[in-house]
Motif scaffolding. Structure first.
Motif, PDB file in Angstrom:
ATOM      1  N   MET A  33      -5.369  -4.085   8.762  1.00  0.00           N
ATOM      2  CA  MET A  33      -6.115  -3.109   7.950  1.00  0.00           C
ATOM      3  C   MET A  33      -5.388  -2.841   6.630  1.00  0.00           C
ATOM      4  O   MET A  33      -6.021  -2.687   5.579  1.00  0.00           O
ATOM      5  N   VAL A  83       0.867  -1.183   0.000  1.00  0.00           N
ATOM      6  CA  VAL A  83       0.000   0.000   0.000  1.00  0.00           C
ATOM      7  C   VAL A  83       0.905   1.235   0.000  1.00  0.00           C
ATOM      8  O   VAL A  83       1.790   1.344   0.842  1.00  0.00           O
ATOM      9  N   PHE A  84       0.679   2.136  -0.956  1.00  0.00           N
ATOM     10  CA  PHE A  84       1.549   3.313  -1.058  1.00  0.00           C
ATOM     11  C   PHE A  84       1.368   4.208   0.171  1.00  0.00           C
ATOM     12  O   PHE A  84       0.263   4.725   0.394  1.00  0.00           O
ATOM     13  N   PRO A  85       2.436   4.438   0.946  1.00  0.00           N
ATOM     14  CA  PRO A  85       2.264   5.240   2.166  1.00  0.00           C
ATOM     15  C   PRO A  85       1.980   6.707   1.885  1.00  0.00           C
ATOM     16  O   PRO A  85       1.512   7.419   2.747  1.00  0.00           O
ATOM     17  N   TRP A  86       2.268   7.152   0.654  1.00  0.00           N
ATOM     18  CA  TRP A  86       2.080   8.572   0.318  1.00  0.00           C
ATOM     19  C   TRP A  86       0.699   8.853  -0.269  1.00  0.00           C
ATOM     20  O   TRP A  86       0.428   9.957  -0.711  1.00  0.00           O
ATOM     21  N   MET A  87      -0.162   7.853  -0.310  1.00  0.00           N
ATOM     22  CA  MET A  87      -1.534   8.081  -0.785  1.00  0.00           C
ATOM     23  C   MET A  87      -2.508   7.735   0.341  1.00  0.00           C
ATOM     24  O   MET A  87      -2.285   6.770   1.068  1.00  0.00           O
ATOM     25  N   ARG A  88      -3.583   8.504   0.433  1.00  0.00           N
ATOM     26  CA  ARG A  88      -4.616   8.171   1.410  1.00  0.00           C
ATOM     27  C   ARG A  88      -5.260   6.842   1.012  1.00  0.00           C
ATOM     28  O   ARG A  88      -5.140   6.412  -0.142  1.00  0.00           O
ATOM     29  N   VAL A 138     -12.307   4.757   7.210  1.00  0.00           N
ATOM     30  CA  VAL A 138     -10.915   5.246   7.232  1.00  0.00           C
ATOM     31  C   VAL A 138     -10.430   5.632   5.833  1.00  0.00           C
ATOM     32  O   VAL A 138      -9.239   5.635   5.577  1.00  0.00           O
ATOM     33  N   ARG A 190      -0.034   4.928   7.380  1.00  0.00           N
ATOM     34  CA  ARG A 190       0.693   4.811   8.652  1.00  0.00           C
ATOM     35  C   ARG A 190      -0.262   4.767   9.844  1.00  0.00           C
ATOM     36  O   ARG A 190       0.143   4.391  10.943  1.00  0.00           O
ATOM     37  N   GLU A 191      -1.502   5.185   9.622  1.00  0.00           N
ATOM     38  CA  GLU A 191      -2.466   5.209  10.718  1.00  0.00           C
ATOM     39  C   GLU A 191      -3.232   3.892  10.829  1.00  0.00           C
ATOM     40  O   GLU A 191      -4.092   3.761  11.693  1.00  0.00           O
ATOM     41  N   LEU A 192      -2.930   2.945   9.944  1.00  0.00           N
ATOM     42  CA  LEU A 192      -3.663   1.683   9.931  1.00  0.00           C
ATOM     43  C   LEU A 192      -2.812   0.550  10.495  1.00  0.00           C
ATOM     44  O   LEU A 192      -1.587   0.580  10.402  1.00  0.00           O
ATOM     45  N   SER A 193      -3.477  -0.459  11.033  1.00  0.00           N
ATOM     46  CA  SER A 193      -2.762  -1.624  11.563  1.00  0.00           C
ATOM     47  C   SER A 193      -2.367  -2.545  10.399  1.00  0.00           C
ATOM     48  O   SER A 193      -2.807  -2.352   9.259  1.00  0.00           O
ATOM     49  N   GLY A 194      -1.554  -3.558  10.703  1.00  0.00           N
ATOM     50  CA  GLY A 194      -1.116  -4.499   9.671  1.00  0.00           C
ATOM     51  C   GLY A 194      -2.293  -5.201   9.002  1.00  0.00           C
ATOM     52  O   GLY A 194      -2.328  -5.362   7.778  1.00  0.00           O
ATOM     53  N   TRP A 244      -4.198   8.025   6.368  1.00  0.00           N
ATOM     54  CA  TRP A 244      -2.927   7.649   5.744  1.00  0.00           C
ATOM     55  C   TRP A 244      -2.619   6.215   6.150  1.00  0.00           C
ATOM     56  O   TRP A 244      -2.964   5.793   7.257  1.00  0.00           O
TER      57      TRP A 244
END
Lengths: 260, 272
Positions: free
Chosen positions: A140, A88-93, A128, A134-138, A132
């Motif tokens: 998710m 999952v691209f960390p720079w995209m919502r 959600v 980074r705000e999600l668990s593994g 971002w």
């Protein structure tokens, strides 16, 4: 839908020392439309390499891979891939990740957001979409990855040990989610795993690889959805025992098991 | 459950940095007030502040030295424009070459020695050559700055692209992204944090280098002001020019740092 055929496929590479390694050797396999095939084998047996070949991320040294008779030439959104590592691209919502494949295909924004929202709701992440990664668990993040691939409507779904790093409960929840999506959309699935229980729960067929070759191909006819009870039936136990012996775990199997 | 999405409230400037700056000014004031150093060697802060206010927007005093009628501000504008133009060119060239070298082995083999050689050139020693090649126009200063900036941006961009997890590239390709989208949506966005770090380092070094290069015959600029005032033994104006350049450099760093933080807000750590 999509029939995947591998004909005498091989993949070899040279180690830095110069030795030639055959990661995949003379594999011939037909995966029928809508079939859910699990590819199982010990670490280093070539199952991930084979999956990468089908995805078109690597070109086979020998043989041919085709989907509905057409030889594959590189990656395609028709063959979606869920990776073992976080993809999952960390720079995209979240919503932008799920709609990214549609954006690449030129689907207009309103339509692709609508589709992405629908899949996010289906995987239980409707609340959600603006988060971002980074705000999600593994767990998710894996749901986002699954939603991203399904939103792109692939005819073939390739999964490379997607749930290997997840905890037991999350993994079982994701199995049920995957089966629900598969039952609704019915893509042809090639699922790589080293987990016999996971394969028994999910697969129509289990293909076993060892040292780059297919050494067993078993049809699993247990009724779906499989439960603790159905997976304890003699037929299921017999399959599991054979698979464990393939993986070099024969000491876990009683003598009454069927021969390999 | 989602981890918290609370964003951390951030001040643009670290309060400890402001305290440090105030301590430095206090030390400066103390040293000049109690005459530990002569006024020529260390003019008092109040005198420097007065020199700045009296000569900021217009200055017949500076005009006497052929530094224009725009005062310190006019000369600052010249210095700033050179730094910004050089940095912009360096970003485009450095990022493009850095990405290309990270992905194409052949290009890397060709470009690395050139860029690394450029990085080891003693800039101050080569400065007179730029004067010979470009004359006293601003091109000489801009070319010198590009030589300095582009090497830094190139190395940061190369490292950022090489370190990017190949899973993201593979994911993009299997989702249907073509080569252009892979560059713009994966490499560029994924590499931005590291590239931004390189840009800030290049910018920090560029101010002093620009001021120095102006000494070699620029028509104006803060470096020229410092040179002219130093020749006149007017240390108050020398300090005034240095202080205005320092304030501009810090303001640029804070503004760019804030902008970069906003653009890469996806990587801020969530509070767990």
């Amino acid at each position: 839908m999509a029939e995947v055929e591998l004909r005498n496929v091989g993949q070899s590479f040279r180690r830095s020392g110069g030795a030639l390694v055959e990661a995949v050797a003379d594999v011939s396999l037909v995966i029928r439309s809508h079939e859910f095939v699990c590819l199982i084998g010990p670490s280093g047996c070539g199952k991930t390499t084979l999956l990468q070949l089908v995805a078109g991320l690597t070109r086979a040294s020998q043989g041919q891979i085709s989907v509905d008779g057409a030889a594959i030439a590189g990656p395609s959104p028709e063959r979606g891939l869920v990776f073992q590592r976080d993809s999952v691209f960390p720079w995209m919502r979240t919503i932008d990740n799920v709609s990214y494949g549609l954006k690449c295909r030129g689907v207009e924004k309103t339509k692709r957001i609508e589709i992405a929202r629908q899949y996010l709701r289906q995987v239980g992440l409707g609340d959600v979409e603006r988060s971002w990664p980074r705000e999600l668990s593994g767990g998710m993040l894996k749901r986002v990855a699954v939603a991203t691939v399904f939103a792109n409507s692939p005819r073939v779904l390739l999964m490379d040990e997607p749930f290997a790093a997840l905890d037991y409960v999350t993994k079982l929840q994701l199995h049920q989610l995957l089966l629900t999506l598969w039952e609704q959309h019915r893509p042809t699935v090639l699922f790589v795993t080293h987990d016999v229980d996971e394969a028994m729960l999910l697969a129509d067929r289990i293909v076993v690889m060892k040292e780059g070759r297919v050494v067993d191909d078993r049809k699993i006819t247990l009724a779906r959805r499989r439960t603790v009870e159905s997976l304890a039936l003699p037929e299921a136990v017999a399959h599991k025992e054979v698979l464990l012996r393939h993986l070099g775990l024969g000491e876990l199997v009683q003598d009454r098991t069927a021969p390999l | 459950m989602a981890r918290t999405s609370l964003s951390v409230a951030r001040l643009p400037v670290d309060p400890l940095g402001i305290i440090g700056l105030l301590a430095l000014v206090a030390l400066w004031w103390g040293l000049s007030q109690f005459h530990f150093l002569s006024r020529l060697a260390l003019p008092p802060p109040a005198g420097v502040a007065a020199a700045i206010t009296q000569n900021f927007f217009s200055s017949s005093y500076l005009a006497n030295y052929h530094l224009g009628y725009g005062g310190l501000a006019g000369n600052l504008a010249y210095t700033i424009s050179n730094v910004v133009v050089a940095l912009a060119v360096s970003c485009v060239v450095g990022v493009a070459l850095g990405f290309a070298s990270a992905r194409v082995e052949l290009f890397r083999a060709f470009a690395d020695p050139i860029m690394l050689t450029a990085g080891t050139i003693p800039i101050l020693v080569t400065a007179p050559f730029f004067l010979i090649w470009f004359g006293t126009s601003r091109s000489a200063q801009i070319a010198l700055l590009i030589l300095f900036d582009v090497t830094i941006v190139y190395l940061f961009a190369q490292r950022a692209a090489a370190n990017l997890d190949p899973t993201y590239v593979a994911a993009g390709r299997t989702l249907g992204a073509g080569p252009m989208r892979i560059v713009s949506d994966v490499y560029l966005k994924g590499a931005l944090p590291e590239v931004f770090g390189g840009i800030r380092i290049a910018l920090a070094g560029a101010w002093g280098l620009e001021a120095f290069s102006e000494l070699l015959g620029a028509p104006k600029g803060i470096g020229r002001v410092i040179q002219a005032m130093a020749a006149e033994m007017d240390s108050q104006m020398v300090f005034a020019a240095i202080m205005t350049l320092a304030v501009v450099a810090v303001a640029f760093d804070v503004a760019i740092g804030g902008a970069f933080d906003f653009i890469t807000r996806w990587r801020r750590r969530a509070r767990l």
